[in-house]
Design an enzyme around this catalytic site. Structure first.
Site, mmCIF file in Angstrom:
data_model
loop_
_atom_site.group_PDB
_atom_site.id
_atom_site.type_symbol
_atom_site.label_atom_id
_atom_site.label_comp_id
_atom_site.label_asym_id
_atom_site.label_seq_id
_atom_site.Cartn_x
_atom_site.Cartn_y
_atom_site.Cartn_z
ATOM 1 N N HIS A 241 1.324 -69.302 49.778
ATOM 2 C CA HIS A 241 1.359 -67.991 49.142
ATOM 3 C C HIS A 241 1.876 -68.073 47.706
ATOM 4 O O HIS A 241 2.360 -67.077 47.168
ATOM 5 C CB HIS A 241 2.268 -67.030 49.933
ATOM 6 C CG HIS A 241 1.778 -66.695 51.304
ATOM 7 N ND1 HIS A 241 1.864 -67.581 52.343
ATOM 8 C CD2 HIS A 241 1.198 -65.569 51.805
ATOM 9 C CE1 HIS A 241 1.370 -67.019 53.437
ATOM 10 N NE2 HIS A 241 0.961 -65.805 53.128
ATOM 11 N N GLU B 148 -11.653 -62.226 53.623
ATOM 12 C CA GLU B 148 -12.015 -62.259 52.207
ATOM 13 C C GLU B 148 -13.488 -62.565 52.011
ATOM 14 O O GLU B 148 -14.130 -62.033 51.102
ATOM 15 C CB GLU B 148 -11.167 -63.288 51.461
ATOM 16 C CG GLU B 148 -9.720 -62.888 51.230
ATOM 17 C CD GLU B 148 -8.866 -63.022 52.468
ATOM 18 O OE1 GLU B 148 -7.733 -62.508 52.477
ATOM 19 O OE2 GLU B 148 -9.327 -63.647 53.450
#
Length: 377
Positions: free
Chosen positions: A174, A105
């Site tokens: 998550h 990322e």
């Protein structure tokens, strides 16, 4: 660094399908009221799309109109994205505009910032919003600051799309709701649309903005359906909407939990309690004025948010009301229905226990209206 694997992806997608379909009715009701007031106009033909399809349609429209728009992220190409949003797009636009990135990322968000600075309009997909922690420097210290530091001469038209929230059984790494972090950063806009109509319109608006935008898409919204106009239209950033009229209590919410507010309002109406529901849609810049106007009518406020209660964006909304003249319109202390201050559990019963719910919103309203209680804890 922790990354999703196939089982985590599948668990999240299956969980989103189960709960998203079960909740579709309430969100459709809210979307219907918005559709009539759309800038697109009532004459435009509408059909029902899922939230996923609405986001994809916005991306496709923007990329067809503007060659500077491109999408990149992990698995967005051949696989079609972790939640299927970009399915079929690589076939139309090719691998140079739908770019599968390495699992970093920091790298591809930094690439997006640079591309925006030189005139492109990148759309970065961060596969799970939890992973946005890996690109905080790129977003907070670079994207949010550069236009200001260059005296307005530099623009950073970057959109970061990311699915957040719990309810899919995907556990602590998550399932987080971290949007309040970015509300705290001047220079970033933070959007959280609750309906397919707004998801398409607000994404198209974000893709025309010269500033960086964080665009939150809740996993459990992807399968929910609602009316979406054909063609190109925009829904303004920074403007809330009234999704249900009422006179007794104001419920302010954004994103997926807006559905809980609508469901609670429906249940309470059967008891003769009429709640007004305000869908904020944008967390930064926040349209607190819309909430103030509602509270001046109802005298009571319940904020519904999925992020943890400590430091949540709801605290900012309550503060703004209490710091101004609107404080005198309140006849009870505002209540906040939020996530518990714990990591999201994997166990489905524990996960449900720590999240907001329709039942918690109903209880908060009843407590505010009970002369013997008067507060919600």
């Amino acid at each position: 660094m922790p990354k999703t694997n196939g089982s985590a992806q599948n668990a999240a997608r299956e969980g989103a399908a189960r709960e998203g379909e079960a909740r579709a009715g309430a969100s459709q009701a809210g979307a219907s009221s918005e559709a009539g007031a759309s800038q697109a106009g009532a004459s435009r033909e509408e059909r029902e799309l899922t939230y996923r399809e609405a986001v994809r349609e916005a991306l496709v429209l923007a990329m067809r109109q503007d060659d500077s728009v491109f999408l990149m992220g992990e698995d967005v190409g051949v696989y079609g994205g972790a939640f299927g949003v970009s399915r079929g797009m690589v076939e139309e636009f090719g691998q140079k505009r739908v770019v599968d990135t390495p699992l970093s990322e920091a790298a591809f968000t930094g690439l997006g910032v640079g591309a925006a600075l030189v005139g492109m309009r990148p759309v970065v997909e961060v596969q799970f919003s939890d992973f946005i922690t890996h690109c905080m420097d790129q977003l907070v210290n670079q994207a949010a600051k550069l236009r200001y530091m260059f005296g307005g001469e530099a623009r950073v038209p970057l959109v970061v799309r990311t699915p957040g929230g719990a309810g899919t059984g995907a556990a602590a790494q998550h399932s987080q709701s971290l949007e309040a972090w970015f509300v705290h950063v001047p220079g970033l806009k933070v959007l959280m649309p609750a309906t397919p109509h707004d998801a398409k319109g607000m994404l198209l608006c974000a893709l025309r903005d010269p500033n960086p935008v964080i665009f939150y898409e809740h996993k459990l919204l992807y399968n929910q359906k609602g009316p979406v106009p054909e063609g190109y239209y925009t829904t303004p950033i920074g403007e809330a909407r009234i999704s249900r009229e009422g006179k007794d209590v104001t419920l302010a919410a954004a994103g997926y939990v807006h559905g809980f507010a609508l469901e609670a309002a429906q249940a309470l109406s059967e008891e003769g309690i009429e709640c007004e529901v305000v869908d904020l849609r944008t967390l930064s810049p926040m349209d607190d004025g819309a909430v103030v106007r509602s509270v001046e009518k109802t005298g009571k406020l319940v904020v519904v948010e999925e992020d943890v209660k400590t430091g949540g964006w709801g605290a900012e909304l309550v503060s703004r009301l209490c710091e101004g003249e609107s404080f005198y319109a309140l006849d009870r202390a505002p209540a906040r229905v939020a996530g518990e201050d714990v990591p999201i559990p994997y166990n489905k019963n524990l996960e449900a226990y720590v999240r907001p719910s329709k039942e918690k919103v109903v209880r908060a309203v009843r407590d505010l209206l009970d002369e013997r209680v008067g507060v919600y804890r």
